[in-house]
Motif scaffolding. Structure first.
Motif, PDB file in Angstrom:
ATOM      1  N   GLU A  63       0.844  -1.019   0.124  1.00  0.00           N
ATOM      2  CA  GLU A  63      -0.204   0.076   0.000  1.00  0.00           C
ATOM      3  C   GLU A  63       0.843   1.258   0.005  1.00  0.00           C
ATOM      4  OE1 GLU A  63      -3.516   2.055   2.541  1.00  0.00           O
ATOM      5  OE2 GLU A  63      -2.720   0.087   3.293  1.00  0.00           O
ATOM      6  N   GLN A  64       1.006   2.027  -0.851  1.00  0.00           N
ATOM      7  CA  GLN A  64       1.517   3.231  -1.230  1.00  0.00           C
ATOM      8  C   GLN A  64       2.936   3.024  -0.804  1.00  0.00           C
ATOM      9  OE1 GLN A  64      -0.277   6.219   1.413  1.00  0.00           O
ATOM     10  NE2 GLN A  64      -2.157   6.092   0.205  1.00  0.00           N
ATOM     11  N   ASN A  65       3.456   2.424  -1.562  1.00  0.00           N
ATOM     12  CA  ASN A  65       5.124   2.005  -1.617  1.00  0.00           C
ATOM     13  C   ASN A  65       5.456   1.531  -0.469  1.00  0.00           C
ATOM     14  OD1 ASN A  65       5.106   3.033  -4.385  1.00  0.00           O
ATOM     15  ND2 ASN A  65       6.344   4.850  -3.816  1.00  0.00           N
ATOM     16  N   VAL A  66       4.662   0.568   0.437  1.00  0.00           N
ATOM     17  CA  VAL A  66       5.216   0.189   1.509  1.00  0.00           C
ATOM     18  C   VAL A  66       4.696  -1.284   1.566  1.00  0.00           C
ATOM     19  CG1 VAL A  66       4.838   0.126   4.202  1.00  0.00           C
ATOM     20  CG2 VAL A  66       4.802   2.195   3.034  1.00  0.00           C
ATOM     21  N   LEU A  67       5.697  -2.263   1.385  1.00  0.00           N
ATOM     22  CA  LEU A  67       5.496  -3.675   1.572  1.00  0.00           C
ATOM     23  C   LEU A  67       5.257  -4.129   3.037  1.00  0.00           C
ATOM     24  CD1 LEU A  67       5.382  -6.309  -0.051  1.00  0.00           C
ATOM     25  CD2 LEU A  67       7.840  -6.303   0.014  1.00  0.00           C
TER      26      LEU A  67
END
Length: 151
Positions: free
Chosen positions: A66-70
């Motif tokens: 989600e939004q460049n966060v794994l």
């Protein structure tokens, strides 16, 4: 108190806020080291994260982006009815987050040999690739794609 507040510097550091994020992340090193992991560069645009998840089944692990966060979360089921004489394999719950660079996408994940392997691919859209702008005598400029590898 071992933390440094970088927020006053954000006002004067346009475009460098990621440096302060990295500095804050460096302060947190050592706070959480479970589960252990490796990050490997396979080639210019392919990466791989390998996470040691001994004792976890795939249905006990959640992987979300989600939004460049794994985000990787693991919850081990109850051990009711089991008596351990020695319990050396850690099966505690965990939550580990990886910040992905722009244009990096998760291509897939698989479980092999006690490791969770996450495949990542960087794909820069055509609109973000470098372009050559020809300079002409008229007010109309021509744009052409540079013949090179993506940055």
């Amino acid at each position: 108190m071992r933390t440094v507040d970088f927020s006053p510097l954000f006002r004067s550091a346009i475009g460098f806020d990621r440096i302060f994020d990295l500095a804050e992340a460096a302060q947190r090193v050592g706070e959480e080291s479970y589960p252990p992991y490796n990050i490997e560069r396979l080639d210019e645009n392919r990466f791989q994260i390998s996470v040691a998840l001994a004792g976890f089944r795939p249905d006990e692990v959640d992987l979300t982006v989600e939004q460049n966060v794994l985000t990787l979360e693991g919850r081990k089921g109850d051990k009711e009815g089991r008596t351990f004489l020695h319990h050396g394999i850690s099966t505690r719950s965990f939550k580990r987050q990886f910040t992905l660079a722009d244009h990096v996408e998760v291509r897939g994940a698989r479980s092999e040999d006690g490791l969770l392997v996450i495949d990542l691919q960087r794909e820069i859209p055509e609109a973000k690739k470098p372009r050559r702008i020809t300079i002409g005598g008229s007010s109309q400029g021509n744009l052409t794609q540079i013949e090179s590898e993506a940055a």
